[in-house]
Scaffold this motif. Sequence first.
Motif, mmCIF file in Angstrom:
data_model
loop_
_atom_site.group_PDB
_atom_site.id
_atom_site.type_symbol
_atom_site.label_atom_id
_atom_site.label_comp_id
_atom_site.label_asym_id
_atom_site.label_seq_id
_atom_site.Cartn_x
_atom_site.Cartn_y
_atom_site.Cartn_z
ATOM 1 N N MET A 162 0.845 -1.338 -0.048
ATOM 2 C CA MET A 162 0.121 0.125 -0.148
ATOM 3 C C MET A 162 0.801 1.330 -0.112
ATOM 4 O O MET A 162 1.788 1.130 0.642
ATOM 5 C CB MET A 162 -0.892 0.002 1.337
ATOM 6 C CG MET A 162 -1.899 -1.144 1.335
ATOM 7 S SD MET A 162 -3.077 -1.365 -0.117
ATOM 8 C CE MET A 162 -4.356 -0.270 0.632
ATOM 9 N N PRO A 163 0.461 2.499 -0.549
ATOM 10 C CA PRO A 163 1.302 3.536 -0.676
ATOM 11 C C PRO A 163 1.844 4.013 0.749
ATOM 12 O O PRO A 163 3.089 4.351 0.961
ATOM 13 C CB PRO A 163 0.254 4.375 -1.067
ATOM 14 C CG PRO A 163 -0.624 3.804 -2.256
ATOM 15 C CD PRO A 163 -0.760 2.511 -1.289
ATOM 16 N N HIS A 164 1.064 3.754 1.823
ATOM 17 C CA HIS A 164 1.521 4.329 3.137
ATOM 18 C C HIS A 164 2.655 3.281 3.656
ATOM 19 O O HIS A 164 3.177 3.811 4.521
ATOM 20 C CB HIS A 164 0.331 4.387 3.950
ATOM 21 C CG HIS A 164 -0.274 2.989 4.705
ATOM 22 N ND1 HIS A 164 0.436 2.059 5.403
ATOM 23 C CD2 HIS A 164 -1.225 2.585 4.280
ATOM 24 C CE1 HIS A 164 -0.298 1.297 5.581
ATOM 25 N NE2 HIS A 164 -1.355 1.028 4.743
ATOM 26 N N GLN A 165 2.921 2.269 3.283
ATOM 27 C CA GLN A 165 4.058 1.534 3.361
ATOM 28 C C GLN A 165 5.388 1.924 2.867
ATOM 29 O O GLN A 165 6.395 1.216 3.106
ATOM 30 C CB GLN A 165 3.513 0.090 3.017
ATOM 31 C CG GLN A 165 2.633 -0.736 3.948
ATOM 32 C CD GLN A 165 1.965 -1.991 3.446
ATOM 33 O OE1 GLN A 165 1.733 -2.171 2.341
ATOM 34 N NE2 GLN A 165 2.434 -3.001 4.251
ATOM 35 N N LEU A 166 5.186 2.883 1.851
ATOM 36 C CA LEU A 166 6.398 3.250 1.103
ATOM 37 C C LEU A 166 6.908 4.678 1.618
ATOM 38 O O LEU A 166 6.039 5.356 2.248
ATOM 39 C CB LEU A 166 6.244 3.543 -0.268
ATOM 40 C CG LEU A 166 5.307 2.124 -0.898
ATOM 41 C CD1 LEU A 166 4.888 2.398 -2.476
ATOM 42 C CD2 LEU A 166 6.461 1.091 -1.064
ATOM 43 N N SER A 167 8.278 4.709 1.486
ATOM 44 C CA SER A 167 8.843 6.208 1.752
ATOM 45 C C SER A 167 8.428 7.222 0.664
ATOM 46 O O SER A 167 7.844 6.748 -0.378
ATOM 47 C CB SER A 167 10.398 6.120 1.743
ATOM 48 O OG SER A 167 10.651 5.897 0.257
#
Length: 226
Positions: free
Chosen positions: A140-145
């Motif tokens: 998910m995007p929130h798991q990415l920097s």
Amino acid sequence: MFSSEPVLTLDNADIFQGQKLVLGDVSFQVHKGEFVYLIGRTGSGKSSLLKTLYADLWLQHGKGQVAGFTLNALKPRDVPQLRRKIGIVFQDFQLFFDRSVEDNLKFVLKATGWKDKTSMNNRIADVLMQVGLGTAQKKMPHQLSGGEQQRVVIARAMLNEPQILIADEPTGNLDPAVSDQIMKVFQAINNAGTAILMATHNYDLLHKYPARVLRCQDGQVIELKG
């Protein structure tokens, strides 16, 4: 050597934001495989110019061509086709945070007419590998920097193999080390033959990764001689 065929041409173009003329009599070309920076102060017209190129703002006076589309004769129904031929990278990532990286990219493919599941999956895998995120499909995007999210945005812009990538302050929200990584991604894409027009405030990038420079200043676009 650059191809002699320009992917972007503006000829005596006036760039408006609403009723306000922000840039007058703009003329320049970008050729296939070229890398061009667009610089200038906040409010100098950089974003308005880029928006005109991807038909978020209409070209009211003068002539323009992008990826084979004539901007001054563009019909609203042609805009999605134009945007399939150009990749757009925004500063604020504009990802859907309620779906995975893969589903973010799939959304764009479906919206631009792709139907075959295998072809879609293969293309998604290709562009993620291109930006160094081969294992991020299910995340998910929130798991990415922030830097990884911007790589997803670049991958998204590359899905339809655009002739030119238009990037508006793509490193604006990133720290210097991450900005460097993002620039290396852009360079690899550029070296593979995609033209890039990048608006930036970050003058360090101009020194580190020299290329042609256009400046928005006093209502005009001027080319800086190296």
